[in-house]
Design a protein around this motif. Structure first.
Motif, PDB file in Angstrom:
ATOM      1  N   ARG A  52      -3.599  97.609-125.035  1.00 44.96           N
ATOM      2  CA  ARG A  52      -3.121  98.753-124.262  1.00 44.96           C
ATOM      3  C   ARG A  52      -1.622  98.659-124.009  1.00 44.96           C
ATOM      4  NH1 ARG A  52      -6.566 100.259-119.134  1.00 44.96           N
ATOM      5  NH2 ARG A  52      -4.736 100.336-117.830  1.00 44.96           N
ATOM      6  N   LEU A  53      -1.140  97.452-123.720  1.00 46.67           N
ATOM      7  CA  LEU A  53       0.297  97.246-123.509  1.00 46.67           C
ATOM      8  C   LEU A  53       1.072  97.623-124.767  1.00 46.67           C
ATOM      9  CD1 LEU A  53       2.709  96.116-121.830  1.00 46.67           C
ATOM     10  CD2 LEU A  53       2.177  93.886-122.839  1.00 46.67           C
ATOM     11  N   ARG A  57       1.027 101.379-125.215  1.00 47.28           N
ATOM     12  CA  ARG A  57       1.868 102.043-124.224  1.00 47.28           C
ATOM     13  C   ARG A  57       3.340 101.915-124.603  1.00 47.28           C
ATOM     14  NH1 ARG A  57      -0.569 100.192-120.197  1.00 47.28           N
ATOM     15  NH2 ARG A  57       0.655  98.326-119.804  1.00 47.28           N
ATOM     16  N   GLN A  70       0.250  92.798-111.556  1.00 48.88           N
ATOM     17  CA  GLN A  70       0.006  92.305-112.912  1.00 48.88           C
ATOM     18  C   GLN A  70       1.217  91.510-113.404  1.00 48.88           C
ATOM     19  OE1 GLN A  70       0.138  94.960-116.475  1.00 48.88           O
ATOM     20  NE2 GLN A  70      -2.069  94.482-116.574  1.00 48.88           N
ATOM     21  N   GLU A  76       1.572  97.309-115.891  1.00 47.34           N
ATOM     22  CA  GLU A  76       0.852  98.213-114.985  1.00 47.34           C
ATOM     23  C   GLU A  76       1.042  97.805-113.531  1.00 47.34           C
ATOM     24  OE1 GLU A  76      -3.135  98.004-116.487  1.00 47.34           O
ATOM     25  OE2 GLU A  76      -2.743  99.593-117.934  1.00 47.34           O
ATOM     26  N   GLY A  77       2.270  97.734-113.114  1.00 46.69           N
ATOM     27  CA  GLY A  77       2.549  97.472-111.714  1.00 46.69           C
ATOM     28  C   GLY A  77       2.918  96.040-111.390  1.00 46.69           C
ATOM     29  N   VAL A  96      -3.553  91.172-118.433  1.00 49.14           N
ATOM     30  CA  VAL A  96      -2.985  92.261-119.220  1.00 49.14           C
ATOM     31  C   VAL A  96      -3.883  92.543-120.422  1.00 49.14           C
ATOM     32  CG1 VAL A  96      -1.000  92.969-120.621  1.00 49.14           C
ATOM     33  CG2 VAL A  96      -0.640  91.636-118.532  1.00 49.14           C
TER      34      VAL A  96
END
Length: 196
Positions: free
Chosen positions: A178-179, A182, A71, A67-68, A174
């Motif tokens: 969710r990682l 995704r 991170q 997420e960018g 992190v």
């Protein structure tokens, strides 16, 4: 506390030549980088943190999964610090998240108080790293691909909540569930059973 519920890979992990044939060129370079990093750090085995570090450095698709930049920078900061403090407590120990079944040690003591080893079929790999690679190969196979990619390995790492790679990811801010979700969405696959 480490998870002691064994997760057995659905297929045995291949030997080095078979493994190289089942990886994309990019993922084979990641494995080579992880092996080099383990040797440079003075570690006896490639572990999941070595794999994560090499994945992030080598694979643009893996870097894009985060997420960018901030991170990713925090995660890389922990990985870089591994040899100068953060990961020193890992040196001389075998990474074991309980992902592969226990077998008796045929020849004595593995460093520390461990008197058992894990049968991974991959000499020079921690049990958790071998399990992650088996998971990546399974993901590729379930997709119909003959070769695993970096995102397959990232997903396998992120779903083993007891491995060193996840410890680094969590410390870097992190959300590993969710990682993994995704990355699975990008690849058009669900998160594997037993994962998140």
């Amino acid at each position: 506390m480490q998870n002691r519920t064994p997760r057995i890979p659905q297929q045995p992990v291949p030997n080095r030549a078979e493994l190289d044939a089942r990886l994309t060129v990019e993922l084979a370079a990641v494995v080579t980088g992880a092996r080099r990093r383990a040797l440079r750090d003075g570690d006896r085995q490639i572990d999941t943190a070595h794999l994560l570090h090499s994945l992030i450095e080598s694979d643009p698709a893996v870097r894009a999964a985060f997420e960018g930049g901030p991170q990713l920078a925090r995660v890389l900061g922990y990985l870089v610090q591994r040899s100068i403090g953060y990961g020193l407590r890992w040196q001389g120990s075998v990474e074991d998240s309980g992902a592969v079944p226990l077998v008796p040690d045929p020849g004595g003591v593995v460093r520390g108080t461990d008197t058992v080893v894990r049968d991974t079929g991959m000499e020079g790999w921690s049990p958790s790293a071998a399990s992650a690679m088996a998971g990546a190969l399974d993901r590729a196979e379930s997709r119909g691909d003959t070769r695993a990619r970096g995102l397959d390995l990232l997903t396998a790492l992120a779903t083993d909540h007891e491995c060193r790679a996840v410890e680094v990811l969590v410390r870097g801010g992190v959300d590993v569930d969710r990682l993994a979700a995704r990355v699975a969405d990008v690849a058009g696959q669900g998160v594997p059973e037993g994962g998140v």
